[in-house]
Design a protein around this motif. Sequence first.
Motif, PDB file in Angstrom:
ATOM      1  N   ASP A 402       0.825  -1.197   0.000  1.00 55.78           N
ATOM      2  CA  ASP A 402       0.000   0.000   0.000  1.00 55.78           C
ATOM      3  C   ASP A 402       0.862   1.251   0.000  1.00 55.78           C
ATOM      4  OD1 ASP A 402      -2.303  -1.462  -0.008  1.00 55.78           O
ATOM      5  OD2 ASP A 402      -2.540  -1.432   2.169  1.00 55.78           O
ATOM      6  N   LYS A 405      -2.741   7.535  -0.759  1.00 56.77           N
ATOM      7  CA  LYS A 405      -3.979   7.572  -1.523  1.00 56.77           C
ATOM      8  C   LYS A 405      -4.215   8.960  -2.111  1.00 56.77           C
ATOM      9  CE  LYS A 405      -4.768   3.363  -0.114  1.00 56.77           C
ATOM     10  NZ  LYS A 405      -4.569   2.219  -1.027  1.00 56.77           N
ATOM     11  N   ALA A 505       0.748   1.770  -6.574  1.00 48.96           N
ATOM     12  CA  ALA A 505       0.319   2.343  -5.295  1.00 48.96           C
ATOM     13  C   ALA A 505       0.932   3.723  -5.076  1.00 48.96           C
ATOM     14  CB  ALA A 505       0.656   1.416  -4.134  1.00 48.96           C
TER      15      ALA A 505
END
Length: 514
Positions: A402, A405, A505
């Motif tokens: 991850d 975002k 990511a």
Amino acid sequence: MGPRTGSRAPLHARGTFPHALAWAATYEPTATRLFARPWEGVAAAVALTLAVGAVPALRRWLRRAPVAALTCSAVPQVPPPVRATSVDLTVPQSSGGLMAVVPTRTGGQLFAAGLSLQGQVPGILRDARGRRVTAVAAGGYHSLAVCEEGRLLAAGLDDEEQVSGILAAARGEAVAAVAAGGFHSLAVTRDGRLLAAGKDHNQQVSGIRAAAGDGKVTAMAAGSVHSLAVADDGGLLAAGHDGDRQVSGIVAAARGEQVASVAAGDFHSLAVTRDGRLLAAGRDEDRQVSGILAAAEGTKVVAVSAAALQSLALTDDGRLLAAGRDGNHQVSGIVRAAQGRRIAAIAAGDLHSLAVTWDGALLGAGKDGDAQVSGILAEVKGRQVTLVAAGGFHSLAVAAPDGPKGRAVRVDFAARGPAGSLTLQFLRQQDGLDVRPESGGPAQDFAIREGVPVQLVVRRSGAGGGEALGNGSVYFTFDEPTGVVGVDTRASRFPSYLTCTGHGANRFTFTWSA
């Protein structure tokens, strides 16, 4: 990877004429009772044994599924920008500079699927458990991987010391990249030295080591019975079997050129120059050479992959090109899967092909008898794939961990060579952005602004900001539906020696290689 036509396959006995005579002599009493004339019985025994001995070769030939040649020049043009994500990707920019994607220390989780009889799948997964992988290669029946710290992992068939030999050669070394052939292995250390081990009957190991000498190597490829490498000055090195001019032909084609990347199939070779031109040489019975050259005409190629009798290439606008034998739809199938999608990475296996889209989705096509296609697709479903490799009958993929975002990126910086401690400065005047990751230091996050350039300055670390070694700019992009940040390779202007790797990511590594 390099497949294995003409190479010894494991687990298959081979009938020979002396064996046939020995068998016939052993069973001569039975033969004389079954036939009116004794010599007819012996002849029948010899013929039967030769036929049985030919079964393995026939089986291998049938697995190749020869059909009429099919050449596909891939999908219609997809508008840029594209994001660089492949470990082998080199993206020519409109300014004439290079944005190259190279192996880095930032890795992800390894996944594998396909034929497992020799341990090439379970063995490499076991060794990589709990580690972040930065580079992968799949050979005929073996697998290679590199961890973040530079440790080499290897598993699978080892009858030619393609596993134990390369592990021994890499002991105590920090490895950056790997390549796996039919029965041999190559690796490059972080300081550019070439390592090689495995089957050497055509000097595909000793010859390429001798060609590289003490010089630095920036890329390499392992075919079935030959090897290719690129010196740091762009010179092409080649060694091994040359029956179809896969060695001498590609060397001649690259004479006077600066080469960025290479790929090796069974008996053909591909190379990409630093300005994005495709070179090819070797066997062309299925148009794996002439077909890929025709497909790439008028384009800028940034990556290539070759295996068995097929060739794949990737253009700077994300189009996948393919040519060669298509008996299992390894050519036409991957082109259809990539239709209308921007591709970031490619991998050709013996009878199957893989590709990674710009947003990290894995595509696959071709022979699936060992779940080398369906299995790897299932393993990485819902994940962002960053690296991929296709072997004889198995596949490897690395998925990104991850990252940040939305409109944000995570960047780290690595420096190769004798430059010492360096800093990469990201400056944006509009909002005062000033981020300075140090070489080998922790990654840093910052927000991106579409269409707004970020100034790049490579500096020596030290008081007062340090001496500036290079200046340029990078434009980031953002895809709203997927939430993926990319790099506009046409608008960005990288300084010489600076390259960028996208890991998925929204994570990127910038590498200085002066």
